[in-house]
Design an enzyme around this catalytic site. Structure first.
Site: not given
Ligand SMILES: O=C(OP(=O)(O)O)[C@H](O)COP(=O)(O)O
Length: 259
Positions: A11, A62, A89, A188
């Site tokens: 996203h 998101r 995620e 994610h």
């Molecule tokens: O919420 C998250 O991922 P997302 O922004 O893809 O939903 C994580 O906190 C991503 O963390 P990372 O990049 O340290 O694996």
């Protein structure tokens, strides 16, 4: 030989991406830049002539917001959208809400990289005293899942993400692709990494070097068994994409002190 195309993405930027905090299962909305990223992504897919027959998202806003904005730009708002917690995620356990640069200062950059990018190391689990436990684990969306609420994860390694994602891929997404449906997955950073690992056969060791930027479509070409016929391709300005990946990687480094 390539038989099917699949488009996946992380996203657009969320509020906690800017604050450099682990967001994970906290339901943050897209930031202003995140909204723009999703729209740009839709425009880019439109310019390339993409059409979709099914959109899959997580149950986090998101990823759903990003999917809507893309489909709006494509003029394909009518396409069915399915949402599952199995595309959520990775559950970052006790690390949820914490700042990555501060963690790197206290635990070392190597440990933070292991927590973020290794295949089989799970962060410490979340418990009821955690400031975001109630917000996440009493949320109504998790009473409508295909497993009991008390069986939902309290922390996950990437391996565990893949284990909970695979039944959904095998039972809900793969059969649709094999029927000829063109699928967009709006998910994610880590749920997309897990699926890429599976489809491309990336090794447990090599997956540590894969990081996804926000709001960039990832194209995979699959054979008749839904295995990737070549490495995934990020669609867009390659230089900008590499800079965005480095920015995400650098989130886990100690922040230099301003003089
Ligand atoms: O919420 C998250 O991922 P997302 O922004 O893809 O939903 C994580 O906190 C991503 O963390 P990372 O990049 O340290 O694996």
């Amino acid at each position: 030989m390539s038989k099917y195309k699949l488009v996946m993405l992380r996203h657009g930027e969320g509020a906690w991406n800017i604050e450099n905090r682990f967001c994970s299962w906290v339901d943050q909305k897209l930031s202003e830049d995140g909204l723009r990223e999703a729209e740009m992504c839709g425009k880019h897919l439109k310019s390339l002539g993409f059409e979709f027959d099914l959109v899959c998202t997580s149950v986090l806003s998101r990823s759903i917001q990003t999917a809507w904005l893309i489909m709006q730009e494509l003029g394909q708002e009518w396409v069915p959208v399915r949402s599952s917690w199995r595309l959520n995620e990775r559950h970052y356990g006790a690390l949820i809400g914490l700042n990555r640069a501060e963690l790197a200062l206290n635990h070392g950059e190597e440990q933070v990289k292991i927590w973020r990018r290794s295949y089989d190391v799970a962060p410490p689990p979340i418990d009821e005293s955690h400031p975001y436990y109630q917000e996440i684990h009493t949320d109504r969306r998790y009473t409508c899942c295909d497993i009991q609420k008390d069986k939902l994860p309290k922390s996950e390694s990437l391996k565990q993400v893949l284990e909970r994602l695979l039944p959904y891929w095998n039972e809900e997404i793969a059969p649709e692709i094999k029927k000829g449906k063109r699928v967009l997955i709006s998910a994610h950073g880590n749920s997309t990494r897990a699926l890429l690992k599976h489809l491309e056969g990336i090794s447990d060791e090599a997956i540590i070097n894969h990081t996804l930027p926000t709001g960039v479509p990832v194209l995979l070409e699959l054979d008749e068994n839904l295995r990737a016929v070549k490495p995934h391709e990020f669609l867009g300005d390659q230089q900008a994409i590499q800079a965005a990946i480095k920015k995400v990687e650098d989130q886990g480094k100690v922040k230099p002190v301003d003089n």
